[in-house]
Write an enzyme that holds these catalytic residues in place. Structure first.
Site, PDB file in Angstrom:
ATOM      1  N   SER A 183       0.710  -1.164  -0.152  1.00 25.06           N
ATOM      2  CA  SER A 183      -0.086   0.056  -0.027  1.00 25.06           C
ATOM      3  C   SER A 183       0.986   1.255   0.042  1.00 25.06           C
ATOM      4  O   SER A 183       1.926   1.358  -0.178  1.00 25.06           O
ATOM      5  CB  SER A 183      -0.877  -0.077   1.233  1.00 25.06           C
ATOM      6  OG  SER A 183      -1.801  -0.916   1.035  1.00 25.06           O
ATOM      7  N   LEU A 185       2.702   4.089  -1.534  1.00 28.79           N
ATOM      8  CA  LEU A 185       3.236   4.171  -2.875  1.00 28.79           C
ATOM      9  C   LEU A 185       3.266   3.106  -3.730  1.00 28.79           C
ATOM     10  O   LEU A 185       3.594   1.928  -3.435  1.00 28.79           O
ATOM     11  CB  LEU A 185       4.562   4.930  -2.694  1.00 28.79           C
ATOM     12  CG  LEU A 185       5.476   5.345  -3.845  1.00 28.79           C
ATOM     13  CD1 LEU A 185       6.618   6.207  -3.187  1.00 28.79           C
ATOM     14  CD2 LEU A 185       5.786   4.253  -4.968  1.00 28.79           C
ATOM     15  N   ASP A 203       5.840  -1.149  -7.665  1.00 25.36           N
ATOM     16  CA  ASP A 203       6.164  -1.789  -6.281  1.00 25.36           C
ATOM     17  C   ASP A 203       5.611  -3.313  -6.227  1.00 25.36           C
ATOM     18  O   ASP A 203       4.496  -3.674  -6.356  1.00 25.36           O
ATOM     19  CB  ASP A 203       5.530  -1.017  -5.375  1.00 25.36           C
ATOM     20  CG  ASP A 203       5.992  -1.482  -3.737  1.00 25.36           C
ATOM     21  OD1 ASP A 203       6.633  -2.621  -3.760  1.00 25.36           O
ATOM     22  OD2 ASP A 203       5.871  -0.870  -2.631  1.00 25.36           O
ATOM     23  N   HIS A 223      -1.823   5.233 -15.742  1.00 22.92           N
ATOM     24  CA  HIS A 223      -1.400   6.418 -15.034  1.00 22.92           C
ATOM     25  C   HIS A 223      -0.192   6.832 -15.052  1.00 22.92           C
ATOM     26  O   HIS A 223       0.373   7.776 -15.791  1.00 22.92           O
ATOM     27  CB  HIS A 223      -1.913   6.299 -13.634  1.00 22.92           C
ATOM     28  CG  HIS A 223      -1.495   7.412 -12.803  1.00 22.92           C
ATOM     29  ND1 HIS A 223      -2.350   8.414 -12.274  1.00 22.92           N
ATOM     30  CD2 HIS A 223      -0.263   7.883 -12.132  1.00 22.92           C
ATOM     31  CE1 HIS A 223      -1.613   9.356 -11.715  1.00 22.92           C
ATOM     32  NE2 HIS A 223      -0.494   9.014 -11.250  1.00 22.92           N
ATOM     33  N   GLU A 224       0.739   5.645 -14.967  1.00 25.77           N
ATOM     34  CA  GLU A 224       2.315   5.777 -14.927  1.00 25.77           C
ATOM     35  C   GLU A 224       2.537   6.171 -16.394  1.00 25.77           C
ATOM     36  O   GLU A 224       3.408   6.990 -16.745  1.00 25.77           O
ATOM     37  CB  GLU A 224       3.005   4.551 -14.229  1.00 25.77           C
ATOM     38  CG  GLU A 224       2.351   4.291 -12.668  1.00 25.77           C
ATOM     39  CD  GLU A 224       2.698   5.448 -11.912  1.00 25.77           C
ATOM     40  OE1 GLU A 224       3.721   6.187 -12.403  1.00 25.77           O
ATOM     41  OE2 GLU A 224       2.266   5.440 -11.045  1.00 25.77           O
ATOM     42  N   MET A 241      -4.930  10.911 -14.140  1.00 25.80           N
ATOM     43  CA  MET A 241      -3.704  11.382 -13.834  1.00 25.80           C
ATOM     44  C   MET A 241      -3.954  12.063 -12.494  1.00 25.80           C
ATOM     45  O   MET A 241      -3.053  12.832 -11.751  1.00 25.80           O
ATOM     46  CB  MET A 241      -3.081  12.394 -14.813  1.00 25.80           C
ATOM     47  CG  MET A 241      -2.851  11.995 -15.955  1.00 25.80           C
ATOM     48  SD  MET A 241      -1.616  10.466 -15.735  1.00 25.80           S
ATOM     49  CE  MET A 241      -0.345  11.103 -15.003  1.00 25.80           C
ATOM     50  N   ASP A 433     -35.446  14.747  -8.852  1.00 28.46           N
ATOM     51  CA  ASP A 433     -34.274  13.921  -9.095  1.00 28.46           C
ATOM     52  C   ASP A 433     -33.393  13.763  -7.725  1.00 28.46           C
ATOM     53  O   ASP A 433     -32.909  12.661  -7.808  1.00 28.46           O
ATOM     54  CB  ASP A 433     -33.301  15.007 -10.151  1.00 28.46           C
ATOM     55  CG  ASP A 433     -33.763  15.272 -11.394  1.00 28.46           C
ATOM     56  OD1 ASP A 433     -34.510  14.307 -11.813  1.00 28.46           O
ATOM     57  OD2 ASP A 433     -33.613  16.291 -12.006  1.00 28.46           O
TER      58      ASP A 433
END
EC number: 3.4.24.-
Length: 472
Positions: A183, A185, A203, A223-224, A241, A433
């Site tokens: 978890s 990073l 990782d 994303h990377e 992003m 709504d």
């Protein structure tokens, strides 16, 4: 620069004293632990004007702890206080990309973008969590996200040096930006440039999957690779992003509009976009804004629109926007209705013929259930709005042009229901709504209009734009 020379710089120390202020006795966050403060210090050092491998700040602006904390709160759309509060700490504890939100993240000089449209990539090694085929499929799909909307082409190499070298590693893995274990990073990538430029590292202490379990490799890779192509993090919580990881569901992934604008600014549009409609993040001050659902939650108000919700708090000066799945990963991307049952400390969420019971951010066991359990006939396909009245134990459900009333004590629908909305609440139209109740008034939302309806006099007392709820 030769890596050996670069490594020598690591012996330089940053001698500036740098710590978070400890709250005094009057602060609300006395219950925060020393571990929380240490986590916050590490977070701000890592993601807001971080040190380069030489141990020297890249920039001198905003390098005090309070300045960095304010910048972080501003980036995530939180109330900017310069103090470590629960909302700020919640963001810091979410899994995320290792690239900083503010400040450069590179070892060698970077360039804004690649000077060519034909790029190569190489998978250096694999995670044991997935088969080789699954890893290759995830990376190929992630590159396609970007090639679909630009003239970029990606070709895989099986040996030698590619523009984008992809690898899995743990802790210290050779680039002076170590991973942190499970978890936290998840991965990082370097911007276009020589040497490490463009490379993406994952990782391997994480559990990588092709589903909602663990961390979805395709989503993290897409994303990377955005970083590998030159994109920085976006402040838009709906963007790919955006730095925080959120599993967005099993349906076909379409790159959000914010990311399309960013990558096309660098490389231009492609010849033919297979997904011409890219999801946009709602603008709370849009005069034509309509809402999906509204509920209170322990003194806060949650306002749902598309795959997002705004969080309103009496002590905040602005509405905070989040992806629904960033708080409730198991819920659908979009919801139809919601209401709070304060005495049970529960909120109920409706989508289609299903509903969920939540205690705060935890879904109760045994849910979702079918709305037929509440007494709705099979021809009711969805609930469009709902509101609970704590003093009477009644809940109003709106579906189509009808309103139903549920008795919480007897756990059944009241007799003489359903009724026509226009008959019970004249003037608000034939559909609802979203709805909520406050201080003896019911607030009905119909498209860009909201009606303030008095329970005592059974009439509309005020008509306002929908976006006024969000302080516009």
């Amino acid at each position: 620069m030769h890596p050996g020379v670069l490594a020598a710089f690591l012996f330089l120390s940053w001698t500036r004293c740098w710590s978070l202020p400890v709250p005094n006795d009057d602060d609300d966050d006395d219950d925060m632990s020393e571990e929380d403060f240490q986590l916050a210090e590490r977070y701000l050092k890592s993601y807001y004007y971080p040190l380069n491998p030489a141990g020297i700040l890249k920039k001198t602006a905003a390098n005090s702890v309070v300045d960095r904390l304010r910048e972080m709160q501003s980036f995530f759309g939180l109330e900017v206080t310069g103090k470590l509060d629960d909302n700020t700490l919640d963001i810091m504890k979410k899994p995320r990309c290792g690239v900083p939100d503010v400040g450069e993240y590179n070892v060698f000089p970077r360039t804004l973008k690649w000077p060519k449209m034909n790029l190569t990539y190489r998978i250096v090694n694999y995670t044991p969590d997935l088969t080789h085929s699954e890893v290759e499929k995830a990376f190929k799909k992630a590159f396609k996200v970007w090639s679909d909307v630009t003239p970029l082409n990606f070709t895989r190499l099986y040996n030698g040096t590619a523009d984008i070298m992809i690898s899995f590693g743990t802790k210290e893995h050779g680039d002076f930006y170590p991973f942190d274990g499970p978890s936290g990073l998840l991965a990082h990538a370097f911007p276009p440039g020589p040497n490490y430029g463009g490379d993406a590292h994952f990782d391997d202490d994480e559990t990588w999957t092709s589903s909602s379990k663990g961390y979805n490799l395709f989503l993290v890779a897409a994303h990377e690779f955005g970083h590998s192509l030159g994109l920085d993090h976006s402040k838009d919580p709906g963007a790919l992003m955006f730095p925080i990881y959120t599993y967005t569901g099993k349906s076909h992934f379409v790159l959000p509009d914010d990311d399309v604008q960013g990558i096309q600014y660098l490389y231009g549009p492609g010849d033919e976009d297979p997904n011409p409609k890219h999801p946009k993040t709602p603008d709370k001050c849009d005069p034509s804004l309509s809402l999906d659902a509204i509920t209170s939650l322990r003194g806060e108000t949650m306002v749902f629109k598309d795959r997002f919700f705004w969080r309103l708090h009496p002590q905040l000066v602005d509405a905070e926007l989040f992806l629904t799945k960033s708080f409730w990963p198991e819920l659908p991307n979009r919801i139809d209705a919601a209401y709070e049952h304060p005495s049970k400390d529960l909120i109920f969420i409706f989508r289609g013929r299903k509903f969920w019971a939540l205690n705060g951010y935890d879904i109760l066991e045994g849910y979702p259930q079918k709305i037929s359990e509440l007494g709705f006939p099979k021809d009711v396909k969805k609930i469009s709005a709902a509101v609970h009245f704590e003093d009477t134990g009644k809940t109003l459900f709106f579906s189509g042009n009808q309103v139903w009333r549920y008795d919480d004590t007897n756990r059944m629908m009241d007799k003489d229901y359903p009724r026509l909305i226009e008959e019970d609440f004249p003037g608000i139209g034939d559909k609802v709504d979203a709805v909520y109740e406050k201080n003896g008034y019911i607030y009905f939302f119909n498209g860009p209009i909201q009606f303030e309806y008095s329970i005592w006099s059974n009439r509309i007392v005020r008509v306002m734009p929908t976006n006024s709820l969000l302080w516009c």
